[in-house]
Design a protein around this motif. Structure first.
Motif, mmCIF file in Angstrom:
data_model
loop_
_atom_site.group_PDB
_atom_site.id
_atom_site.type_symbol
_atom_site.label_atom_id
_atom_site.label_comp_id
_atom_site.label_asym_id
_atom_site.label_seq_id
_atom_site.Cartn_x
_atom_site.Cartn_y
_atom_site.Cartn_z
ATOM 1 N N PHE A 1 30.292 21.884 -22.992
ATOM 2 C CA PHE A 1 31.655 21.357 -22.822
ATOM 3 C C PHE A 1 31.774 20.504 -21.556
ATOM 4 N N THR A 2 31.264 20.993 -20.435
ATOM 5 C CA THR A 2 31.419 20.186 -19.209
ATOM 6 C C THR A 2 30.599 18.909 -19.300
ATOM 7 N N ALA A 3 29.385 18.990 -19.861
ATOM 8 C CA ALA A 3 28.539 17.798 -19.936
ATOM 9 C C ALA A 3 29.112 16.756 -20.904
ATOM 10 N N PHE B 1 25.918 28.461 -22.763
ATOM 11 C CA PHE B 1 25.636 27.224 -23.520
ATOM 12 C C PHE B 1 26.935 26.436 -23.723
ATOM 13 N N SER B 2 28.030 27.155 -23.970
ATOM 14 C CA SER B 2 29.333 26.478 -24.053
ATOM 15 C C SER B 2 29.663 25.846 -22.713
ATOM 16 N N GLY B 3 29.338 26.578 -21.643
ATOM 17 C CA GLY B 3 29.616 26.060 -20.300
ATOM 18 C C GLY B 3 28.987 24.687 -20.117
ATOM 19 N N VAL B 4 27.725 24.568 -20.502
ATOM 20 C CA VAL B 4 27.012 23.304 -20.319
ATOM 21 C C VAL B 4 27.509 22.261 -21.332
ATOM 22 N N MET C 1 32.095 41.079 -26.646
ATOM 23 C CA MET C 1 32.547 40.431 -25.418
ATOM 24 C C MET C 1 32.869 38.991 -25.758
ATOM 25 N N LYS C 2 33.723 38.398 -24.921
ATOM 26 C CA LYS C 2 34.131 37.034 -25.217
ATOM 27 C C LYS C 2 34.263 36.263 -23.912
ATOM 28 N N PHE C 3 33.685 35.062 -23.875
ATOM 29 C CA PHE C 3 33.871 34.187 -22.713
ATOM 30 C C PHE C 3 34.509 32.878 -23.155
ATOM 31 N N PRO C 4 35.478 32.357 -22.415
ATOM 32 C CA PRO C 4 36.018 32.964 -21.215
ATOM 33 C C PRO C 4 36.742 34.274 -21.514
ATOM 34 N N ASP C 5 36.586 35.232 -20.558
ATOM 35 C CA ASP C 5 37.346 36.474 -20.625
ATOM 36 C C ASP C 5 38.662 36.209 -19.892
ATOM 37 N N ARG C 6 39.719 36.032 -20.686
ATOM 38 C CA ARG C 6 40.989 35.564 -20.096
ATOM 39 C C ARG C 6 41.778 36.687 -19.415
ATOM 40 N N THR C 7 41.210 37.906 -19.378
ATOM 41 C CA THR C 7 41.972 39.042 -18.819
ATOM 42 C C THR C 7 41.793 39.194 -17.308
ATOM 43 N N ASP D 1 30.948 36.260 -27.876
ATOM 44 C CA ASP D 1 31.598 35.075 -28.424
ATOM 45 C C ASP D 1 31.637 34.001 -27.334
ATOM 46 N N ARG D 2 30.658 33.106 -27.325
ATOM 47 C CA ARG D 2 30.418 32.035 -26.335
ATOM 48 C C ARG D 2 29.785 32.581 -25.053
ATOM 49 N N TYR D 3 28.950 31.696 -24.465
ATOM 50 C CA TYR D 3 28.235 32.092 -23.248
ATOM 51 C C TYR D 3 27.952 30.821 -22.451
ATOM 52 N N GLU E 1 45.395 22.609 -30.586
ATOM 53 C CA GLU E 1 46.380 23.165 -29.655
ATOM 54 C C GLU E 1 45.857 23.193 -28.219
ATOM 55 N N GLU E 2 44.559 23.469 -28.052
ATOM 56 C CA GLU E 2 44.031 23.617 -26.694
ATOM 57 C C GLU E 2 43.356 22.338 -26.210
ATOM 58 N N ARG E 3 43.098 22.326 -24.918
ATOM 59 C CA ARG E 3 42.627 21.156 -24.191
ATOM 60 C C ARG E 3 41.460 20.404 -24.856
ATOM 61 N N TYR E 4 40.438 21.125 -25.303
ATOM 62 C CA TYR E 4 39.224 20.435 -25.768
ATOM 63 C C TYR E 4 39.201 20.171 -27.279
ATOM 64 N N GLU E 5 40.267 20.570 -27.979
ATOM 65 C CA GLU E 5 40.225 20.486 -29.448
ATOM 66 C C GLU E 5 40.585 19.082 -29.965
ATOM 67 N N ASN F 1 33.354 33.429 -14.203
ATOM 68 C CA ASN F 1 33.950 34.337 -15.181
ATOM 69 C C ASN F 1 32.865 35.072 -15.996
ATOM 70 N N ARG F 2 31.714 34.440 -16.170
ATOM 71 C CA ARG F 2 30.587 35.139 -16.825
ATOM 72 C C ARG F 2 29.914 36.075 -15.826
ATOM 73 N N TRP F 3 29.691 35.568 -14.606
ATOM 74 C CA TRP F 3 29.006 36.401 -13.610
ATOM 75 C C TRP F 3 29.763 37.683 -13.317
ATOM 76 N N CYS G 1 31.034 24.714 -32.102
ATOM 77 C CA CYS G 1 32.217 23.960 -31.710
ATOM 78 C C CYS G 1 33.463 24.769 -32.018
ATOM 79 N N ASP G 2 34.602 24.310 -31.536
ATOM 80 C CA ASP G 2 35.857 25.018 -31.768
ATOM 81 C C ASP G 2 36.135 25.093 -33.270
ATOM 82 N N LYS G 3 36.647 26.236 -33.684
ATOM 83 C CA LYS G 3 37.028 26.517 -35.090
ATOM 84 C C LYS G 3 35.833 26.584 -36.041
HETATM 85 P P1 DGP Z 1 37.606 30.052 -27.024
HETATM 86 O O1 DGP Z 1 38.471 31.093 -26.346
HETATM 87 O O2 DGP Z 1 36.326 30.588 -27.567
HETATM 88 O O3 DGP Z 1 38.378 29.217 -28.015
HETATM 89 O O4 DGP Z 1 37.138 29.046 -25.856
HETATM 90 C C1 DGP Z 1 38.082 28.341 -25.143
HETATM 91 C C2 DGP Z 1 37.714 26.891 -24.920
HETATM 92 O O5 DGP Z 1 36.982 26.763 -23.702
HETATM 93 C C3 DGP Z 1 36.868 26.240 -25.997
HETATM 94 O O6 DGP Z 1 37.361 24.914 -26.189
HETATM 95 C C4 DGP Z 1 35.495 26.207 -25.394
HETATM 96 C C5 DGP Z 1 35.751 26.064 -23.931
HETATM 97 N N1 DGP Z 1 34.744 26.692 -23.069
HETATM 98 C C6 DGP Z 1 34.182 27.936 -23.203
HETATM 99 N N2 DGP Z 1 33.357 28.205 -22.193
HETATM 100 C C7 DGP Z 1 33.392 27.104 -21.386
HETATM 101 C C8 DGP Z 1 32.748 26.775 -20.156
HETATM 102 O O7 DGP Z 1 31.978 27.545 -19.587
HETATM 103 N N3 DGP Z 1 33.044 25.547 -19.622
HETATM 104 C C9 DGP Z 1 33.911 24.675 -20.209
HETATM 105 N N4 DGP Z 1 34.133 23.503 -19.606
HETATM 106 N N5 DGP Z 1 34.520 24.958 -21.363
HETATM 107 C C10 DGP Z 1 34.266 26.145 -21.944
#
Ligand code: DGP
Length: 205
Positions: free
Chosen positions: A103-105, A98-101, A38-44, A94-96, A146-150, A73-75, A12-14
């Motif tokens: 968080f969205t689920a 599994f975070s995708g599933v 490597m880190k996902f999402p790759d914001r660059t 740093d995240r892959y 600070e961020e959307r899902y926190e 962004n992963r592909w 989870c976050d933090k």
């Molecule tokens: P981070 O930069 O590691 O703090 O991740 C940014 C935020 O995005 C964090 O709340 C987790 C979320 N996140 C990461 N990957 C995915 C994804 O594939 N799908 C969704 N919906 N959220 C994601």
């Protein structure tokens, strides 16, 4: 030539993932093992910039559409990942997916199987280290919220989803409520073992 290992950090976050990934890359490099972070999402990337705006609440994106963008962004990194692994470089990610599933689920109306589909075929991690930290402890950490899902309620759902994804054949849950250095030592030893174990095995999907 032996290949590198694909090691993923989830949680989870933090939960301390980023700190531990950075320390691990440094220790493995000092030890002489070629390693990249490597880190996902790759914001660059172009897609990553859109995701960054979404996460920092500067823009709204429909929930299905953002799910597909996170996956895209992963592909967009897969060719580079495969090349590095083949050349013997270990990837600490740093995240892959599994975070995708997870968080969205955690959003209303999303089915876990639908969430898994866009990432089917990505290289499979050799190990997932899931950093497990209680919600209370995580929410007290710096800049939480600070961020959307926190948000506590959302993160509780995310944590439950992660448990549904935990495949014991490569998933290891690690108690993250310990000092940075103790946690690092544990992860460093585990990673060295995985690198040895998989170096002559093919990369799975
Ligand atoms: P981070 O930069 O590691 O703090 O991740 C940014 C935020 O995005 C964090 O709340 C987790 C979320 N996140 C990461 N990957 C995915 C994804 O594939 N799908 C969704 N919906 N959220 C994601």
């Amino acid at each position: 030539m032996s290949r590198g290992a694909l090691i993923v950090f989830e949680g989870c976050d933090k939960s301390g993932k980023t700190t531990q990934c950075n320390k691990l890359v440094k220790s493995l490099t000092d030890y002489g093992a070629p390693t990249e972070l490597m880190k996902f999402p790759d914001r660059t990337t172009a897609i990553g910039k859109l995701i960054d705006e979404y996460l920092s609440n500067k823009t709204e994106v429909e929930d299905h559409a953002i799910h597909l963008l996170f996956s895209a962004n992963r592909w967009e990194s897969v060719k580079r990942m495969q090349k590095l692994l083949d050349s013997g470089t270990t990837l600490i990610i740093d995240r892959y997916a599994f975070s995708g599933v997870a968080f969205t689920a955690a959003k209303q109306g999303f089915d876990i199987d639908w969430c898994k589909q866009p990432d089917v075929g990505l290289p499979r991690p050799d190990a997932v280290f899931y950093l497990n930290l209680g919600m209370e402890a995580a929410s007290k950490r710096q800049s939480y919220g600070e961020e959307r899902y926190e948000k506590l309620e959302f993160q509780t759902k995310v944590a439950k989803n992660f448990q549904l994804l935990a495949d014991p054949s490569y998933w290891k849950t690690i108690d993250a409520d310990k000092t940075v250095d103790d946690l690092h030592k544990e992860l460093y030893n585990l990673t060295k073992t995985v690198i040895e174990e998989v170096k002559n095995q093919p990369i799975k999907t």
